[in-house]
Design a protein around this motif. Structure first.
Motif, PDB file in Angstrom:
ATOM      1  N   GLN A 380       1.007  -1.605  -0.230  1.00  0.00           N
ATOM      2  CA  GLN A 380       0.037  -0.409   0.417  1.00  0.00           C
ATOM      3  C   GLN A 380       0.843   1.523   0.130  1.00  0.00           C
ATOM      4  O   GLN A 380       0.788   2.314  -0.556  1.00  0.00           O
ATOM      5  CB  GLN A 380      -0.592   0.310   1.162  1.00  0.00           C
ATOM      6  CG  GLN A 380      -1.710  -1.593   1.129  1.00  0.00           C
ATOM      7  CD  GLN A 380      -3.712  -0.742   0.189  1.00  0.00           C
ATOM      8  OE1 GLN A 380      -3.388   0.520   0.160  1.00  0.00           O
ATOM      9  NE2 GLN A 380      -3.222  -2.260  -0.610  1.00  0.00           N
ATOM     10  N   CYS A 381       1.825   1.677   0.455  1.00  0.00           N
ATOM     11  CA  CYS A 381       2.794   2.374  -0.004  1.00  0.00           C
ATOM     12  C   CYS A 381       3.253   3.238  -1.401  1.00  0.00           C
ATOM     13  O   CYS A 381       2.988   2.418  -2.168  1.00  0.00           O
ATOM     14  CB  CYS A 381       4.255   1.859   0.658  1.00  0.00           C
ATOM     15  SG  CYS A 381       5.480   3.053   0.948  1.00  0.00           S
ATOM     16  N   ILE A 382       3.249   5.141  -0.845  1.00  0.00           N
ATOM     17  CA  ILE A 382       3.177   4.793  -2.287  1.00  0.00           C
ATOM     18  C   ILE A 382       4.308   5.626  -2.363  1.00  0.00           C
ATOM     19  O   ILE A 382       4.802   6.986  -3.120  1.00  0.00           O
ATOM     20  CB  ILE A 382       2.067   6.067  -2.623  1.00  0.00           C
ATOM     21  CG1 ILE A 382       1.826   7.105  -1.167  1.00  0.00           C
ATOM     22  CG2 ILE A 382       0.262   5.538  -2.739  1.00  0.00           C
ATOM     23  CD1 ILE A 382       0.714   8.286  -1.314  1.00  0.00           C
ATOM     24  N   CYS A 384       5.194   8.461  -0.050  1.00  0.00           N
ATOM     25  CA  CYS A 384       5.424   9.877  -0.125  1.00  0.00           C
ATOM     26  C   CYS A 384       6.832  10.558   0.392  1.00  0.00           C
ATOM     27  O   CYS A 384       7.129  11.673   0.964  1.00  0.00           O
ATOM     28  CB  CYS A 384       3.882  10.549   0.176  1.00  0.00           C
ATOM     29  SG  CYS A 384       3.800   9.563   2.054  1.00  0.00           S
ATOM     30  N   GLN A 402       8.489   0.459   1.692  1.00  0.00           N
ATOM     31  CA  GLN A 402       8.554   0.247   0.520  1.00  0.00           C
ATOM     32  C   GLN A 402       8.827  -1.375   0.970  1.00  0.00           C
ATOM     33  O   GLN A 402       8.372  -1.695   0.122  1.00  0.00           O
ATOM     34  CB  GLN A 402       9.113   1.073   0.206  1.00  0.00           C
ATOM     35  CG  GLN A 402       9.170   2.664  -0.438  1.00  0.00           C
ATOM     36  CD  GLN A 402      10.162   2.284  -0.664  1.00  0.00           C
ATOM     37  OE1 GLN A 402      10.900   3.159  -0.644  1.00  0.00           O
ATOM     38  NE2 GLN A 402      10.825   3.934  -1.066  1.00  0.00           N
ATOM     39  N   ARG A 424      -2.062   6.234   3.580  1.00  0.00           N
ATOM     40  CA  ARG A 424      -3.252   5.115   2.791  1.00  0.00           C
ATOM     41  C   ARG A 424      -2.608   3.740   4.190  1.00  0.00           C
ATOM     42  O   ARG A 424      -3.115   2.808   4.115  1.00  0.00           O
ATOM     43  CB  ARG A 424      -2.053   4.257   2.131  1.00  0.00           C
ATOM     44  CG  ARG A 424      -1.827   5.395   0.642  1.00  0.00           C
ATOM     45  CD  ARG A 424      -2.720   5.213   0.254  1.00  0.00           C
ATOM     46  NE  ARG A 424      -3.379   4.263  -0.312  1.00  0.00           N
ATOM     47  CZ  ARG A 424      -3.325   3.776  -1.455  1.00  0.00           C
ATOM     48  NH1 ARG A 424      -2.445   4.415  -2.401  1.00  0.00           N
ATOM     49  NH2 ARG A 424      -3.602   2.525  -1.488  1.00  0.00           N
TER      50      ARG A 424
END
Length: 453
Positions: A380-382, A384, A402, A424
């Motif tokens: 789910q990590c973007i 950011c 990550q 998230r």
């Protein structure tokens, strides 16, 4: 034309800061007037006028700060916004930060070694000190008053800023309560009733002299029940309760919920949390220094007890010399001058991260024996980077997120801001069973990948 294009590119890269609202300017003006009144109180030789200036200063500082927090954070949607942190001179090691750092370090230098220059300020608090403690004020009462006021006022700011997070609200209220009740009012009331001054929220090895033979002897003299209880409380909290509580909750139960040092860092130091060094070199220095400090205070405590027993008389001057050295280098210079004075330049947890022996003790327990961890869901990590930016302990949280790896670090104080700012829901603070502690997040990550595929 080339020059015009370059100017346009620069403007796009560094857009101007948004204009400050008139209402916010008004509240900041009240804070500035409060600081000016404080300077007047420090310079006025007339005690009555100085006292009036002090009361005016405290009123303006308190009202202005709380009103500013309400205006700044109360009139916009709830949620952590990190806009322009690295553009403001106050939060990016700019001129304002350097001036504030010099003022703070200068205050600590005067407090520890030249208190006579603070005498006029100290005298303004005599009536308050007499009513609370039954004695005239001294530099430590002045410091305690300023310290507690900073935690309460900036704690009010934190309550506004993090009002969307139940965990942050309770945690902030907790450090405010312990600072006001256990670190300020209760020690003062003990003096009022002619009992030993004692801080029930500080334990060895942070309050290093509480297990020194001299302090123990002073507290238990004449067999006073309260003094005996104080020694018992300190010993049990340091050697029994700390390992048990850390096993279940990690070091956050103390560093982020109880400790006065952590309380100041989490409230007054909150604007500077992004300044912590995330480099591996900083982590190496952290490990070298903080565990050396822990070993030093354990050694000093042991030597003092051996010397007090009379078994090795030659140890007496050596152990006392080491004790004084620790008090000066660690207790004053590191924890005070650097630990707080460098907030605007190095972040708010310099002392907690590099020097606090209690943090080192708790960190060892947390890393090797605790159930506490921060689980991550890498799917789910973007990336950011919000989590790493708010980590005041210098942990590059994003790298763990990550990879979907759990965060089990000795330095983590469990403040929970990384989880709070994650858009998230990738990060979660957990007190799960020790079985599978290191594999839990890896399983979550593999399950997420299986579902996605």
């Amino acid at each position: 034309m080339a020059s015009s294009s370059a100017d346009t590119s620069l403007a796009l890269a560094h857009p101007p800061l948004p204009l400050t609202a008139p209402s916010e300017k008004l509240t900041l003006a009240a804070v500035a007037l409060g600081l000016l009144a404080l300077l007047v109180a420090a310079a006025d030789a007339d005690t009555y006028r100085a006292r009036l200036s002090m009361y005016l200063a405290l009123t303006l500082l308190s009202g202005g700060t709380l009103a500013w927090a309400g205006v700044k954070f109360g009139h916009r949607p709830a949620g952590v916004q990190q806009n322009n942190l690295w553009l403001r001179a106050s939060t990016s090691r700019g001129a304002i930060a350097w001036v504030l750092g010099l003022v703070l370090t200068g205050f600590y230098v005067l407090l520890y070694w030249f208190p006579e220059y603070l005498e006029r300020l100290i005298r303004t608090l005599d009536p308050f000190s007499q009513s609370l403690r039954g004695k005239a004020a001294d530099q430590w009462f002045l410091y305690g008053t300023f310290y507690t006021l900073a935690v309460l006022l900036m704690g009010g700011r934190a309550l506004w800023k993090y009002r969307h997070s139940r965990y942050q609200l309770i945690r902030t209220a907790s450090v405010m309560f312990f600072q006001l009740g256990f670190s300020f009012l209760l020690p003062g009331l003990l003096l009022l009733f002619q009992k030993p001054e004692f801080y029930f929220s500080y334990f060895w090895p942070l309050k290093y002299d509480y297990l020194f033979p001299g302090t123990v002897g002073y507290l238990v003299k004449d067999g006073q029940a309260l003094g005996v209880f104080m020694v018992f409380w300190g010993a049990v909290m340091s050697l029994v309760a700390t390992p048990v509580l850390t096993y279940f909750y990690g070091k956050r139960w103390y560093c982020s919920w109880v400790c006065g040092c952590g309380g100041l860092a989490e409230t007054a130091g909150d604007p500077y949390r992004q300044l912590s060094d995330k480099s591996r070199a900083a982590w190496r220095w952290e490990v070298r220094i903080i565990y050396a400090v822990l070993v030093f205070i354990v050694l000093v405590t042991a030597l003092l007890w051996v010397a007090a027993s009379g078994a090795v008389p030659a140890l007496q001057p050596i152990s006392e010399g080491l004790s004084k050295t620790y008090g000066f280098v660690i207790g004053a210079v590191f924890s005070g001058v650097i630990g707080v004075g460098f907030y605007p330049l190095m972040g708010a947890r310099v002392w907690c991260r590099f020097g606090c022996p209690m943090a080192a003790y708790l960190g060892l327990l947390q890393k090797h024996f605790s159930r506490f961890r921060i689980s991550t869901n890498g799917a789910q990590c973007i990336s950011c980077g919000n989590c790493s930016n708010v980590c005041e302990m210098g942990i590059d949280v994003k790298q763990y997120a990550q990879r979907g790896e759990p965060i089990i670090r000795a330095s983590c104080v469990g403040c929970g801001l990384c989880s709070t700012v994650c858009p998230r829901g990738v990060l979660n603070l957990e007190n799960g069973p020790r079985e599978g502690r290191y594999q839990a997040s890896a399983l979550i990550h593999s399950d997420s990948l299986r579902i996605l595929s």
